[in-house]
Scaffold this motif. Structure first.
Motif, PDB file in Angstrom:
ATOM      1  N   ASP A 127       1.574   6.789   8.213  1.00  0.00           N
ATOM      2  CA  ASP A 127       1.740   7.762   7.287  1.00  0.00           C
ATOM      3  C   ASP A 127      -0.017   7.394   6.731  1.00  0.00           C
ATOM      4  OD1 ASP A 127       5.256   7.202   6.932  1.00  0.00           O
ATOM      5  OD2 ASP A 127       4.365   5.546   7.396  1.00  0.00           O
ATOM      6  N   GLY A 128      -1.200   7.233   6.864  1.00  0.00           N
ATOM      7  CA  GLY A 128      -1.538   7.813   5.859  1.00  0.00           C
ATOM      8  C   GLY A 128      -2.928   6.741   6.935  1.00  0.00           C
ATOM      9  N   TYR A 129      -4.219   7.293   6.447  1.00  0.00           N
ATOM     10  CA  TYR A 129      -5.706   6.260   6.651  1.00  0.00           C
ATOM     11  C   TYR A 129      -6.021   5.202   5.794  1.00  0.00           C
ATOM     12  CZ  TYR A 129      -4.578  10.221  10.291  1.00  0.00           C
ATOM     13  OH  TYR A 129      -3.419  11.301  11.026  1.00  0.00           O
ATOM     14  N   THR A 130      -6.488   4.346   6.593  1.00  0.00           N
ATOM     15  CA  THR A 130      -7.869   3.232   5.357  1.00  0.00           C
ATOM     16  C   THR A 130      -8.854   3.480   5.495  1.00  0.00           C
ATOM     17  OG1 THR A 130      -7.132   1.606   6.858  1.00  0.00           O
ATOM     18  CG2 THR A 130      -5.386   1.910   4.980  1.00  0.00           C
ATOM     19  N   SER A 170      -2.276   4.480  -4.295  1.00  0.00           N
ATOM     20  CA  SER A 170      -3.951   4.211  -4.219  1.00  0.00           C
ATOM     21  C   SER A 170      -4.112   2.702  -4.553  1.00  0.00           C
ATOM     22  CB  SER A 170      -4.449   5.384  -3.967  1.00  0.00           C
ATOM     23  OG  SER A 170      -4.826   4.911  -4.876  1.00  0.00           O
ATOM     24  N   LYS A 200       3.691   2.320   7.464  1.00  0.00           N
ATOM     25  CA  LYS A 200       4.509   2.139   6.242  1.00  0.00           C
ATOM     26  C   LYS A 200       5.500   0.716   6.818  1.00  0.00           C
ATOM     27  CE  LYS A 200       4.191   5.212   2.588  1.00  0.00           C
ATOM     28  NZ  LYS A 200       5.039   6.170   1.491  1.00  0.00           N
ATOM     29  N   LYS A 229       1.413  -1.416   0.238  1.00  0.00           N
ATOM     30  CA  LYS A 229      -0.099  -0.015   0.058  1.00  0.00           C
ATOM     31  C   LYS A 229       0.941   1.649   0.404  1.00  0.00           C
ATOM     32  CE  LYS A 229      -3.719  -2.345   3.077  1.00  0.00           C
ATOM     33  NZ  LYS A 229      -4.581  -2.273   1.668  1.00  0.00           N
ATOM     34  N   MET A 230       0.447   2.408  -1.354  1.00  0.00           N
ATOM     35  CA  MET A 230       0.570   3.957  -0.707  1.00  0.00           C
ATOM     36  C   MET A 230       2.440   3.672  -1.175  1.00  0.00           C
ATOM     37  SD  MET A 230      -0.437   5.188   2.893  1.00  0.00           S
ATOM     38  CE  MET A 230      -2.351   5.053   3.334  1.00  0.00           C
ATOM     39  N   TYR A 287      -3.635   8.902  -1.747  1.00  0.00           N
ATOM     40  CA  TYR A 287      -2.359   8.953  -1.801  1.00  0.00           C
ATOM     41  C   TYR A 287      -2.140   7.757  -2.448  1.00  0.00           C
ATOM     42  CZ  TYR A 287      -3.905   9.422   3.400  1.00  0.00           C
ATOM     43  OH  TYR A 287      -4.370   9.392   4.668  1.00  0.00           O
ATOM     44  N   PRO A 345      -6.119   2.529   1.195  1.00  0.00           N
ATOM     45  CA  PRO A 345      -5.743   4.287   1.242  1.00  0.00           C
ATOM     46  C   PRO A 345      -7.102   5.297   0.078  1.00  0.00           C
ATOM     47  CG  PRO A 345      -4.574   3.168  -0.112  1.00  0.00           C
ATOM     48  CD  PRO A 345      -5.207   1.610  -0.127  1.00  0.00           C
ATOM     49  N   TRP A 358      -2.782   3.733   8.499  1.00  0.00           N
ATOM     50  CA  TRP A 358      -2.126   2.904   8.364  1.00  0.00           C
ATOM     51  C   TRP A 358      -0.133   2.693   8.422  1.00  0.00           C
ATOM     52  CZ3 TRP A 358      -1.494  -1.436   5.898  1.00  0.00           C
ATOM     53  CH2 TRP A 358      -0.268  -2.049   4.969  1.00  0.00           C
TER      54      TRP A 358
END
Length: 212
Positions: A189-192, A204, A168, A40-41, A201, A197, A166
Motif C-alpha cells: 500500500d506504500g513505502y517507508t 503520514s 495495511k 500508519k496511512m 500518503y 511513510p 508497507w
C-alpha cells in the motif's frame, strides 16, 4: 637479505597478524520477536517486530568481530533470521534459511546465532527468512573497518536509511490467501523510510506504535 633480517620480518608479520586477531571483539544482542500495534496511512494493525520496533534495531560491529544474537520468539509463527551479505565462513548452520540450515525458531522458544564477520565492511542488513515475516522483521548491520575509520575527513553526521514496503493488511494472511486461491498476492500500500511513510500518503504524520 640475511637470515636474521628474514626472521625479523617473518616474526613481525606474525606478531602483526596476532595483534589483529587479539583486537577483534565479541558483541551480544537480544532480539525479542513480539507483536506490536502500528498506525500508519490511516489504519492500525498488529505485526511481528523485533523488540517492538519497525524497522528493527541496528546492530554494529567491526570487521572481523563476532556477534551472538539471542532470538527469543514470543510471536505466533516459527521464524529464522538471515544475516544478509555476511559470508559466515565455516559457519553455515547459523546462516538462517528456514528448513535449509535450521528449523524455525518455534513460538515460546529461543535460539542464539553466532555471526562471524570476516571481510565484510559497510552497511548490510538482517531479516527474517520465513515467508513474508521479513516485511516487518528486518534491520541494519553496520560493520566498521578496523583501524582508520574513514579514508577521508570524518563527516558531520551518519544516518542509516532503511527502505521498506508497507502493507495495511497482515502480511502472513496475504501470502496464505494467495497460496490458497492461486491468485497473485496483494501489492504493498506504500513505502517507508526508516519506518515512516512519505508526505504524499494520507495520515503520514499519524504514526503510533504500541507493544502488546
Amino acid at each position: 637479505m640475511g637470515k636474521k633480517q628474514m626472521g625479523f620480518i617473518l616474526g613481525f608479520l606474525f606478531l602483526d597478524g596476532l595483534l589483529l586477531c587479539i583486537a577483534t571483539e565479541v558483541h551480544y544482542y537480544d532480539f525479542v520477536l513480539k507483536d506490536a500495534n502500528f498506525t500508519k496511512m490511516c489504519s492500525t494493525k498488529s505485526m511481528l517486530t523485533v523488540n517492538g520496533s519497525f524497522p528493527g534495531p541496528t546492530i554494529q560491529a567491526r570487521k572481523g568481530d563476532t556477534m551472538f544474537v539471542n532470538v527469543i520468539n514470543q510471536g505466533t509463527y516459527g521464524v529464522t533470521i538471515h544475516w544478509h551479505g555476511v559470508k559466515q565462513p565455516r559457519n553455515p548452520w547459523y546462516d538462517g534459511p528456514e528448513n535449509i540450515t535450521q528449523c524455525p525458531i518455534a513460538p515460546g522458544s529461543n535460539f542464539t546465532y553466532k555471526v562471524i564477520l570476516s571481510t565484510e565492511e559497510g552497511t548490510l542488513w538482517w531479516h527474517a527468512h520465513s515467508d513474508w515475516t521479513r516485511a516487518t522483521v528486518h534491520g541494519a548491520i553496520v560493520i566498521l573497518p578496523r583501524g582508520k575509520y574513514y579514508p577521508f575527513p570524518k563527516p558531520y553526521k551518519e544516518q542509516t536509511i532503511i527502505l521498506a514496503s508497507w502493507f495495511k493488511g497482515d502480511v502472513m494472511a496475504i501470502i496464505s490467501n494467495s497460496i490458497a486461491s492461486g491468485a497473485n498476492p496483494s501489492i504493498e500500500d506504500g513505502y517507508t523510510i526508516n519506518g515512516e511513510p512519505g508526505d504524499f500518503y494520507g495520515c503520514s504524520n499519524g504514526t503510533l506504535s504500541c507493544e502488546i
